[in-house]
Write an enzyme that holds these catalytic residues in place. Structure first.
Site, mmCIF file in Angstrom:
data_model
loop_
_atom_site.group_PDB
_atom_site.id
_atom_site.type_symbol
_atom_site.label_atom_id
_atom_site.label_comp_id
_atom_site.label_asym_id
_atom_site.label_seq_id
_atom_site.Cartn_x
_atom_site.Cartn_y
_atom_site.Cartn_z
ATOM 1 N N GLU A 152 17.781 4.224 83.383
ATOM 2 C CA GLU A 152 18.758 3.656 84.314
ATOM 3 C C GLU A 152 18.334 2.226 84.621
ATOM 4 O O GLU A 152 17.157 1.901 84.593
ATOM 5 C CB GLU A 152 18.819 4.498 85.596
ATOM 6 C CG GLU A 152 17.468 4.834 86.246
ATOM 7 C CD GLU A 152 16.873 3.712 87.055
ATOM 8 O OE1 GLU A 152 17.630 2.828 87.463
ATOM 9 O OE2 GLU A 152 15.646 3.739 87.272
ATOM 10 N N GLU A 156 19.162 -0.597 93.882
ATOM 11 C CA GLU A 156 19.604 -0.057 95.155
ATOM 12 C C GLU A 156 20.504 -1.081 95.835
ATOM 13 O O GLU A 156 20.241 -2.276 95.793
ATOM 14 C CB GLU A 156 18.399 0.262 96.046
ATOM 15 C CG GLU A 156 17.706 1.520 95.595
ATOM 16 C CD GLU A 156 16.508 1.859 96.455
ATOM 17 O OE1 GLU A 156 16.538 1.553 97.660
ATOM 18 O OE2 GLU A 156 15.565 2.441 95.913
ATOM 19 N N CYS A 265 10.562 1.135 93.035
ATOM 20 C CA CYS A 265 10.419 1.022 91.574
ATOM 21 C C CYS A 265 9.362 0.018 91.130
ATOM 22 O O CYS A 265 8.386 0.402 90.462
ATOM 23 C CB CYS A 265 11.754 0.623 90.958
ATOM 24 S SG CYS A 265 12.954 1.943 91.072
ATOM 25 N N LYS A 268 5.421 0.654 91.558
ATOM 26 C CA LYS A 268 4.875 1.780 90.779
ATOM 27 C C LYS A 268 5.086 1.574 89.269
ATOM 28 O O LYS A 268 4.222 1.905 88.468
ATOM 29 C CB LYS A 268 5.472 3.097 91.258
ATOM 30 C CG LYS A 268 6.752 3.509 90.609
ATOM 31 C CD LYS A 268 7.177 4.920 90.966
ATOM 32 C CE LYS A 268 8.639 5.145 90.634
ATOM 33 N NZ LYS A 268 8.982 5.067 89.233
HETATM 34 C C1 UDX Z 1 14.661 -2.477 90.558
HETATM 35 C C2 UDX Z 1 15.295 -3.033 89.259
HETATM 36 O O1 UDX Z 1 15.996 -4.236 89.542
HETATM 37 C C3 UDX Z 1 16.209 -2.015 88.640
HETATM 38 O O2 UDX Z 1 16.758 -2.499 87.424
HETATM 39 C C4 UDX Z 1 15.405 -0.777 88.388
HETATM 40 O O3 UDX Z 1 16.186 0.199 87.792
HETATM 41 C C5 UDX Z 1 14.767 -0.264 89.671
HETATM 42 O O4 UDX Z 1 13.985 -1.291 90.262
HETATM 43 P P1 UDX Z 1 15.436 -2.181 93.096
HETATM 44 O O5 UDX Z 1 14.113 -1.554 93.373
HETATM 45 O O6 UDX Z 1 16.664 -1.556 93.657
HETATM 46 O O7 UDX Z 1 15.691 -2.260 91.516
HETATM 47 O O8 UDX Z 1 15.353 -3.654 93.674
HETATM 48 P P2 UDX Z 1 15.570 -5.168 93.194
HETATM 49 O O9 UDX Z 1 16.912 -5.650 93.556
HETATM 50 O O10 UDX Z 1 15.178 -5.312 91.781
HETATM 51 O O11 UDX Z 1 14.526 -5.924 94.162
HETATM 52 C C6 UDX Z 1 13.144 -5.590 94.160
HETATM 53 C C7 UDX Z 1 12.352 -6.416 95.155
HETATM 54 O O12 UDX Z 1 12.177 -7.737 94.687
HETATM 55 C C8 UDX Z 1 12.930 -6.540 96.550
HETATM 56 O O13 UDX Z 1 11.890 -6.356 97.492
HETATM 57 C C9 UDX Z 1 13.484 -7.958 96.592
HETATM 58 O O14 UDX Z 1 13.517 -8.479 97.887
HETATM 59 C C10 UDX Z 1 12.469 -8.682 95.713
HETATM 60 N N1 UDX Z 1 12.995 -9.905 95.079
HETATM 61 C C11 UDX Z 1 14.037 -9.841 94.212
HETATM 62 C C12 UDX Z 1 12.383 -11.138 95.340
HETATM 63 O O15 UDX Z 1 11.423 -11.226 96.105
HETATM 64 N N2 UDX Z 1 12.860 -12.256 94.710
HETATM 65 C C13 UDX Z 1 13.906 -12.212 93.843
HETATM 66 O O16 UDX Z 1 14.271 -13.260 93.301
HETATM 67 C C14 UDX Z 1 14.506 -10.967 93.594
#
Ligand code: UDX
Length: 434
Positions: A152, A156, A265, A268
């Site tokens: 996937e 979120e 995600c 880990k």
């Molecule tokens: C992530 C992946 O994007 C997704 O493809 C995978 O399937 C699951 O893990 P998610 O955990 O929902 O998804 O969050 P994401 O939107 O990727 O953000 C992760 C973290 O990075 C957040 O804490 C966000 O604040 C931080 N982030 C994101 C930054 O600090 N800077 C950025 O430019 C983007």
């Protein structure tokens, strides 16, 4: 098609619901009685935009049902998705006990027609082979089956949208019948959206998922490295990163500096990929650097707060944003919790607000004050600390915020505000890399 989805977390519930929306007959299975009780009333146990509507519609149309028994759903289904969690072990490896447990249960009930077992959760390369061996070991049935990897890529907050209009669909299948079945699963979606399907080997699919997450985390850590350089050199990280991102080969997404990535995600998965590299005999220095920079990002932020406020004991500090990112109520590995932990340890008196994540945070951290909105947090505060870039914070009446505060100091861990505007309004303002 008749489909079983085992595990109703963010991934499983979204996947199952969206498969029903595509027209399939889906049974979602979970062994958590509390969750199941909600689901049986067609109530989503998680906050995810658009999900509740889809659950209501598809359950109402009889395409989506919920159960706690794996047996009947496995017997009745052509395709079985494994969507259980793969948490982090203390040594960084992915803990695959739930995957193994489900594989064993599937094995006990495998009978009848050919079936495809799909690994949807994020797992290290070669897990599908282990799942296959487990099913053979505990099933010993003549039912033909294949194990497929179909990672996937849902985020979120936009999980439904990411599933219903994906950038790509990755299917790792090593046999022709498995490929055919998986194409049948996704045909309605491919016909509707034209989403490209990457048909690859099982091992490639497993590596694509870990590779993609590692690359995204690397972009964030790169942005935080540039932010650090900008702070030391007196440049503006947003200007620098925007210009860097304009190169098509680099791209501007995921280049926002801040207090680092959190969530269920990235932390880990990146650790697990490091361990996979180790298992493959490859130096994990790239992954280690990503993790190290991510830790430094929050440490630098905390040091800024401590340096400016000097003594934290007894100081009223307001925290804006608790979720690990906007549009979710998820606080797993949320940087905000680390910030709160540290401020609390120093004796600060903390009040907090988050549009969605307060209920979850209250359970984890009951001893701080929870407010009805950002203005209540600002009232009497000696500093505000922004930990999540919620859209509503961008539209705050900043003059009102300033007037409410005792001393107008803002530590903006997500660069939500414009430094010049903040300073113009009379705030003492600290962003990241600015
Ligand atoms: C992530 C992946 O994007 C997704 O493809 C995978 O399937 C699951 O893990 P998610 O955990 O929902 O998804 O969050 P994401 O939107 O990727 O953000 C992760 C973290 O990075 C957040 O804490 C966000 O604040 C931080 N982030 C994101 C930054 O600090 N800077 C950025 O430019 C983007």
């Amino acid at each position: 098609m008749r489909i079983a989805v085992i595990g109703t977390g963010y991934v499983g519930l979204t996947t199952g619901t969206c498969l029903a929306e595509m027209g399939h007959q889906v049974t979602c299975i979970d062994n958590d009685p509390e969750k199941l009780a909600k689901l049986r009333r067609n109530v989503s146990p998680i906050f995810e935009p658009g999900l509740q509507e889809l659950i209501t519609r598809n359950a109402g149309a009889g395409r989506l049902s919920f159960d706690d028994r794996i047996g009947p759903a496995v017997k009745d289904s052509e395709v079985i998705f494994i969507c259980v969690n793969t948490p982090r072990k203390s040594d960084g490896h992915a803990d695959l006990r739930y995957v193994e447990g489900v594989a064993r249960q599937i094995a006990e009930h495998l009978c009848g027609e050919y079936k495809v077992i799909v690994d949807k959760c994020t797992v290290p390369v070669r897990t599908a082979e282990k799942v296959r061996q487990t099913i053979l070991r505990y099933g010993a049935d003549e039912t033909r089956f294949d194990v497929v990897s179909n990672p996937e890529f849902l985020k979120e907050g936009t999980a439904v949208q990411d599933t219903m209009a994906p950038d790509r669909i990755v299917i790792g299948a090593d046999t022709a019948p498995a490929r055919l079945k998986m194409m049948e699963v996704y045909r309605p979606l491919v016909e509707k959206t034209g989403a490209p399907v990457k048909m690859v080997s099982v091992r490639s699919a497993e590596l694509i998922k870990h590779g993609a997450n590692t690359f995204l985390a690397a972009k964030i850590s790169f942005a935080n490295l540039i932010a650090h350089a900008c702070e030391e050199a007196g440049a503006d990280a947003l200007e620098v990163l925007e210009a860097i991102g304009l190169d098509e080969r680099i791209g501007g997404h995921f280049l926002c500096p801040g207090i680092g990535f959190g969530g269920s995600c990235f932390p880990k998965d990146i650790a697990a990929f490091g361990k996979t590299l180790e298992t493959l005999g490859i130096d994990g220095m790239f992954v280690e650097a990503i993790e190290k920079i991510n830790k430094q990002a929050i440490e630098r932020f905390l040091r800024k707060i401590e340096k400016e406020l000097w003594i934290l004991d007894g100081k009223a500090i307001g925290v804006l944003g608790l979720a690990f990112k906007p549009c979710t109520d998820d606080i797993r590995n949320a940087p905000a919790l680390k910030v709160i932990d540290r401020l609390k340890a120093e004796g600060a008196v903390i009040s907090a607000y988050d549009p969605e994540a307060m209920e979850n945070t209250r359970k984890a951290v009951p001893e701080i004050v929870y407010c009805a909105d950002a203005y209540q947090v600002a009232a009497g505060a000696e500093a505000l600390v922004v930990c999540t870039d919620w859209e509503e914070f961008k539209h705050l009446d900043l003059a009102r915020v300033k007037n409410l505060m005792r001393t107008p100091i803002v530590f903006d861990g997500r660069n939500v505000f414009n430094p010049e505007e903040m300073r113009g309004l009379g705030f003492k303002y600290f962003g990241v890399g600015r």
